[in-house]
Design a protein around this motif. Structure first.
Motif, short mmCIF file in Angstrom:
data_model
loop_
_atom_site.label_atom_id
_atom_site.label_comp_id
_atom_site.label_asym_id
_atom_site.label_seq_id
_atom_site.Cartn_x
_atom_site.Cartn_y
_atom_site.Cartn_z
N LYS A 140 -0.69 -15.74 -7.05
CA LYS A 140 0.09 -14.51 -6.96
C LYS A 140 -0.78 -13.26 -7.04
N TYR A 141 -1.84 -13.30 -7.89
CA TYR A 141 -2.68 -12.11 -8.02
C TYR A 141 -3.47 -11.83 -6.75
N ILE A 142 -3.78 -12.90 -5.98
CA ILE A 142 -4.47 -12.70 -4.69
C ILE A 142 -3.52 -12.01 -3.71
N LYS A 143 -2.30 -12.54 -3.63
CA LYS A 143 -1.31 -11.93 -2.73
C LYS A 143 -1.05 -10.48 -3.12
N LEU A 144 -0.95 -10.22 -4.43
CA LEU A 144 -0.65 -8.88 -4.91
C LEU A 144 -1.77 -7.91 -4.54
N PHE A 145 -3.02 -8.33 -4.75
CA PHE A 145 -4.16 -7.48 -4.42
C PHE A 145 -4.18 -7.15 -2.94
N VAL A 146 -4.05 -8.17 -2.09
CA VAL A 146 -4.12 -7.95 -0.65
C VAL A 146 -2.94 -7.11 -0.16
N LEU A 147 -1.74 -7.39 -0.68
CA LEU A 147 -0.55 -6.66 -0.25
C LEU A 147 -0.57 -5.20 -0.70
N VAL A 148 -0.92 -4.95 -1.96
CA VAL A 148 -0.97 -3.57 -2.47
C VAL A 148 -2.03 -2.77 -1.71
N GLY A 149 -3.20 -3.39 -1.51
CA GLY A 149 -4.25 -2.71 -0.76
C GLY A 149 -3.81 -2.37 0.66
N ALA A 150 -3.12 -3.32 1.30
CA ALA A 150 -2.63 -3.08 2.66
C ALA A 150 -1.66 -1.91 2.67
N GLY A 151 -0.79 -1.85 1.67
CA GLY A 151 0.18 -0.76 1.59
C GLY A 151 -0.48 0.60 1.38
N ILE A 152 -1.47 0.64 0.48
CA ILE A 152 -2.16 1.92 0.18
C ILE A 152 -2.88 2.44 1.42
N PHE A 153 -3.66 1.57 2.07
CA PHE A 153 -4.46 2.05 3.19
C PHE A 153 -3.64 2.22 4.47
N PHE A 154 -2.51 1.52 4.56
CA PHE A 154 -1.59 1.78 5.68
C PHE A 154 -1.03 3.19 5.54
N ALA A 155 -0.64 3.55 4.31
CA ALA A 155 -0.15 4.91 4.07
C ALA A 155 -1.27 5.92 4.33
N GLY A 156 -2.50 5.56 3.93
CA GLY A 156 -3.64 6.46 4.17
C GLY A 156 -3.85 6.71 5.65
N ALA A 157 -3.66 5.67 6.46
CA ALA A 157 -3.83 5.81 7.91
C ALA A 157 -2.81 6.79 8.48
N LEU A 158 -1.64 6.86 7.85
CA LEU A 158 -0.60 7.76 8.35
C LEU A 158 -0.81 9.21 7.91
N PHE A 159 -1.43 9.41 6.72
CA PHE A 159 -1.48 10.76 6.15
C PHE A 159 -2.88 11.39 6.11
N LEU A 160 -3.94 10.58 6.22
CA LEU A 160 -5.29 11.14 6.12
C LEU A 160 -5.80 11.68 7.45
N GLY A 161 -5.12 11.36 8.54
CA GLY A 161 -5.54 11.86 9.84
C GLY A 161 -6.60 10.99 10.48
N ALA A 162 -7.19 11.51 11.55
CA ALA A 162 -8.16 10.73 12.32
C ALA A 162 -9.51 10.64 11.63
N VAL A 163 -9.88 11.66 10.86
CA VAL A 163 -11.18 11.68 10.18
C VAL A 163 -10.96 11.46 8.69
N TRP A 164 -11.40 10.32 8.19
CA TRP A 164 -11.24 9.98 6.77
C TRP A 164 -12.41 10.53 5.96
N PRO A 165 -12.15 11.00 4.73
CA PRO A 165 -13.24 11.34 3.83
C PRO A 165 -14.09 10.09 3.55
N VAL A 166 -15.39 10.30 3.33
CA VAL A 166 -16.30 9.17 3.12
C VAL A 166 -15.85 8.31 1.94
N PHE A 167 -15.32 8.94 0.88
CA PHE A 167 -14.88 8.19 -0.30
C PHE A 167 -13.79 7.18 0.07
N TRP A 168 -12.76 7.66 0.80
CA TRP A 168 -11.66 6.77 1.18
C TRP A 168 -12.10 5.72 2.21
#
Length: 328
Positions: free
Chosen positions: A30-58
């Motif tokens: 379950k912890y593997i699924k949770l890590f992969v799923l939460v990460g996918a959700g965070i960076f999917f949202a980032g793709a929608l809101f950070l624009g075409a050019v991402w900061p180096v940190f992200w």
């Protein structure tokens, strides 16, 4: 366009994890699924809101998430590869693991913000290799040797093409040569996929299926002869009372209600869990009823991802023939 690519990349590790679970026929922790799923959700949202050019940190965080997720999935596959019931099953897991490893190395080049001086990106080739390997597994074809052989032949052929271009046009720049190499490699992968599609069509059109093999062995064949008629059933494992002794009478009675059983057969929690455990123990994805009393089943691994209605129909007819032979 960049947003769509990044969003697709964000959910890719989770999709690969789902396919890995299907290949192994067991769930990740379950912890593997949770890590992969939460990460996918965070960076999917980032793709929608950070624009075409991402900061180096992200961008660095995203690259680390993709690399770590694919590493965890690879270790999950390696850890469970020996749980497969047949040599083909183990080869299938090995092929999938190699495809993920190659895909991971090539996808890293897509993070141009981290290494802006690389002449080309190879993520698309990595995805093509992964898709081709997954397709081969879904159609019961492919092995680690064949996968590595295909990659070696394609790499050699496109390298020879580059050498020929250098001989004919000595002044061609390095960046252009790398672009030609990548383009030719991608074309070869696509052609390999088309070849497999044609091969599968010809197999389906002209190859002998399970029932055709059984029809060749005669009307008075024994149960063992029927089971041995086709590689799909001959590689299966017969489960009798000894193998079923851990399951109570109610569960076995539920099993006996169906001729062909897979993970989608039951909604009843207790029976579904018992079936899942039994399939995991045997490395199978189907149980075929051979006899009602005493209870006897054949556990088989079809070597494909998912279930096929046409194959289900053939297996139902097989169990009819097998049960009659067992009762004679």
């Amino acid at each position: 366009m960049v947003n769509i690519i990044m969003a697709s990349g964000a959910i890719m590790p989770f999709l690969i994890l789902l396919i890995a679970e299907e290949v192994l026929r067991r769930h990740a922790k379950k912890y593997i699924k949770l890590f992969v799923l939460v990460g996918a959700g965070i960076f999917f949202a980032g793709a929608l809101f950070l624009g075409a050019v991402w900061p180096v940190f992200w961008l660095t965080l995203f690259a680390a998430y993709c690399a770590l997720s694919l590493l965890i999935i690879t270790l999950f596959l390696i850890k469970n590869r020996n749980n497969q019931n047949s040599l083909f099953e183990t080869k299938m897991v090995d092929s999938f693991t190699i495809a993920i490893a190659v895909c991971s190395l090539l996808v890293v080049t897509e993070f141009r913000g981290l290494w802006p001086n690389i002449p080309i990106t190879l993520g698309a080739i990595g995805i093509l290799i992964f898709v081709n390997t997954t397709y081969a597994l879904s159609s019961e074809k492919g092995s680690p040797r064949e996968l590595l052989q295909d990659l070696a032949i394609i790499s050699l052929s496109v390298t020879l093409l580059d050498i020929a271009i250098l001989i004919l046009r000595p002044g061609v720049g390095f960046n252009l040569m790398m672009q030609v190499w990548a383009f030719a490699f991608a074309i070869n992968i696509v052609l390999l996929g088309l070849y497999r599609n044609i091969e599968n069509y010809l197999d389906a059109r002209f190859g002998k299926n399970l029932l055709e093999k059984i029809s060749e062995i005669g009307d008075n064949s024994s149960l063992n002869e029927i089971i041995s008629a086709h590689p799909l059933t001959s590689s299966g494992k017969i489960l009798g009372l000894k193998e079923l002794q851990l399951y109570d009478d109610e569960t076995i009675s539920d099993f006996l209600q169906e001729r062909v059983i897979n993970r989608e057969t039951y909604t009843k929690t207790k029976t579904a869990e018992a079936l899942s455990n039994l399939l995991d123990e045997t490395g199978a994805n189907y149980l075929l009823r051979l006899n009602r009393s005493p209870a006897k089943f054949l556990a088989i691994a079809t070597g494909q991802i998912g279930f096929d209605k046409k194959l289900d129909t053939e297996l139902r007819i097989f169990t009819l023939i097998a049960e009659r032979a067992g009762n004679d």
